[in-house]
Design a protein around this motif. Structure first.
Motif, mmCIF file in Angstrom:
data_model
loop_
_atom_site.group_PDB
_atom_site.id
_atom_site.type_symbol
_atom_site.label_atom_id
_atom_site.label_comp_id
_atom_site.label_asym_id
_atom_site.label_seq_id
_atom_site.Cartn_x
_atom_site.Cartn_y
_atom_site.Cartn_z
ATOM 1 N N THR A 198 0.811 -1.211 0.000
ATOM 2 C CA THR A 198 0.000 0.000 0.000
ATOM 3 C C THR A 198 0.848 1.265 0.000
ATOM 4 O OG1 THR A 198 -0.161 -0.082 2.395
ATOM 5 C CG2 THR A 198 -1.979 -1.042 1.147
ATOM 6 N N ASN A 199 2.127 1.138 0.298
ATOM 7 C CA ASN A 199 3.014 2.304 0.338
ATOM 8 C C ASN A 199 4.349 1.951 -0.302
ATOM 9 O OD1 ASN A 199 1.130 3.754 1.964
ATOM 10 N ND2 ASN A 199 1.909 2.679 3.741
ATOM 11 N N ILE A 200 5.116 2.984 -0.644
ATOM 12 C CA ILE A 200 6.461 2.783 -1.164
ATOM 13 C C ILE A 200 7.393 3.722 -0.402
ATOM 14 C CG2 ILE A 200 6.216 4.413 -3.083
ATOM 15 C CD1 ILE A 200 7.834 2.400 -4.775
ATOM 16 N N ILE A 201 8.575 3.229 -0.023
ATOM 17 C CA ILE A 201 9.545 4.013 0.741
ATOM 18 C C ILE A 201 10.705 4.356 -0.178
ATOM 19 C CG2 ILE A 201 11.129 4.017 2.703
ATOM 20 C CD1 ILE A 201 9.244 2.010 4.055
ATOM 21 N N LEU A 202 11.060 5.640 -0.235
ATOM 22 C CA LEU A 202 12.159 6.116 -1.061
ATOM 23 C C LEU A 202 13.298 6.558 -0.152
ATOM 24 C CD1 LEU A 202 10.005 8.315 -3.447
ATOM 25 C CD2 LEU A 202 10.743 5.963 -3.813
ATOM 26 N N ASP A 203 14.515 6.129 -0.453
ATOM 27 C CA ASP A 203 15.682 6.481 0.349
ATOM 28 C C ASP A 203 16.551 7.457 -0.432
ATOM 29 O OD1 ASP A 203 17.443 6.404 2.489
ATOM 30 O OD2 ASP A 203 18.507 4.652 1.747
ATOM 31 N N SER B 84 16.118 10.514 -1.207
ATOM 32 C CA SER B 84 15.282 11.112 -2.246
ATOM 33 C C SER B 84 15.401 12.636 -2.269
ATOM 34 C CB SER B 84 13.817 10.710 -2.034
ATOM 35 O OG SER B 84 13.338 11.215 -0.821
ATOM 36 N N HIS B 85 15.101 13.181 -3.430
ATOM 37 C CA HIS B 85 14.985 14.623 -3.585
ATOM 38 C C HIS B 85 13.899 14.895 -4.626
ATOM 39 C CE1 HIS B 85 17.979 13.515 -6.681
ATOM 40 N NE2 HIS B 85 17.406 14.463 -7.395
ATOM 41 N N GLU B 86 13.297 16.067 -4.499
ATOM 42 C CA GLU B 86 12.234 16.471 -5.419
ATOM 43 C C GLU B 86 12.798 17.480 -6.396
ATOM 44 O OE1 GLU B 86 7.844 18.639 -5.388
ATOM 45 O OE2 GLU B 86 8.929 18.375 -3.516
ATOM 46 N N VAL C 210 15.953 18.443 -1.022
ATOM 47 C CA VAL C 210 16.323 17.194 -0.373
ATOM 48 C C VAL C 210 15.172 16.737 0.524
ATOM 49 C CG1 VAL C 210 17.941 16.080 1.199
ATOM 50 C CG2 VAL C 210 18.772 17.750 -0.467
ATOM 51 N N LEU C 211 14.733 15.492 0.339
ATOM 52 C CA LEU C 211 13.657 14.908 1.135
ATOM 53 C C LEU C 211 14.171 13.820 2.069
ATOM 54 C CD1 LEU C 211 10.979 14.526 -1.686
ATOM 55 C CD2 LEU C 211 11.222 16.407 -0.060
ATOM 56 N N GLY C 212 15.276 13.170 1.703
ATOM 57 C CA GLY C 212 15.814 12.079 2.524
ATOM 58 C C GLY C 212 14.943 10.840 2.421
ATOM 59 N N LEU C 213 14.652 10.213 3.563
ATOM 60 C CA LEU C 213 13.781 9.036 3.599
ATOM 61 C C LEU C 213 12.343 9.522 3.457
ATOM 62 C CD1 LEU C 213 13.784 5.953 4.030
ATOM 63 C CD2 LEU C 213 13.367 6.416 6.445
ATOM 64 N N TYR C 214 11.618 9.000 2.476
ATOM 65 C CA TYR C 214 10.301 9.532 2.136
ATOM 66 C C TYR C 214 9.343 8.373 1.876
ATOM 67 C CZ TYR C 214 7.360 13.313 0.285
ATOM 68 O OH TYR C 214 6.375 14.251 0.102
#
Length: 81
Positions: A19-24, A26-28, A41-45
């Motif tokens: 149901t979810n996905i984790i991004l390590d 990460s940046h937008e 920079v978002l980091g762990l998202y």
């Protein structure tokens, strides 16, 4: 509201349903027609499944040659289902 269930197919042929996905790490990338692409920079998202529209592979070699400070583009619009 419940998160939508997503299916991710990996390069090694696994089909992972969640149901979810984790991004390590990460940046937008924020696009603008007036200034270069900003990278926030978002980091762990964590993203809920109902907020995912497209998942694709990034060509890291090609991406590393892009000059994002000179790239101009319209901001991305929301995807309407």
């Amino acid at each position: 509201m419940c998160a939508e269930t997503i299916s991710v197919i990996t390069n090694d042929g696994r089909n992972i349903v969640a149901t979810n996905i984790i991004l390590d790490e990460s940046h937008e990338r924020v696009y603008s027609t007036k200034e270069g692409v900003q990278q926030l920079v978002l980091g762990l998202y964590i993203i809920r499944g109902d907020n995912i529209s497209i998942v694709g592979e990034l060509d890291e070699e090609l991406d590393s040659h892009l000059d994002l400070s000179n790239l101009r583009a319209h901001p991305l619009k929301p995807v309407i289902h």
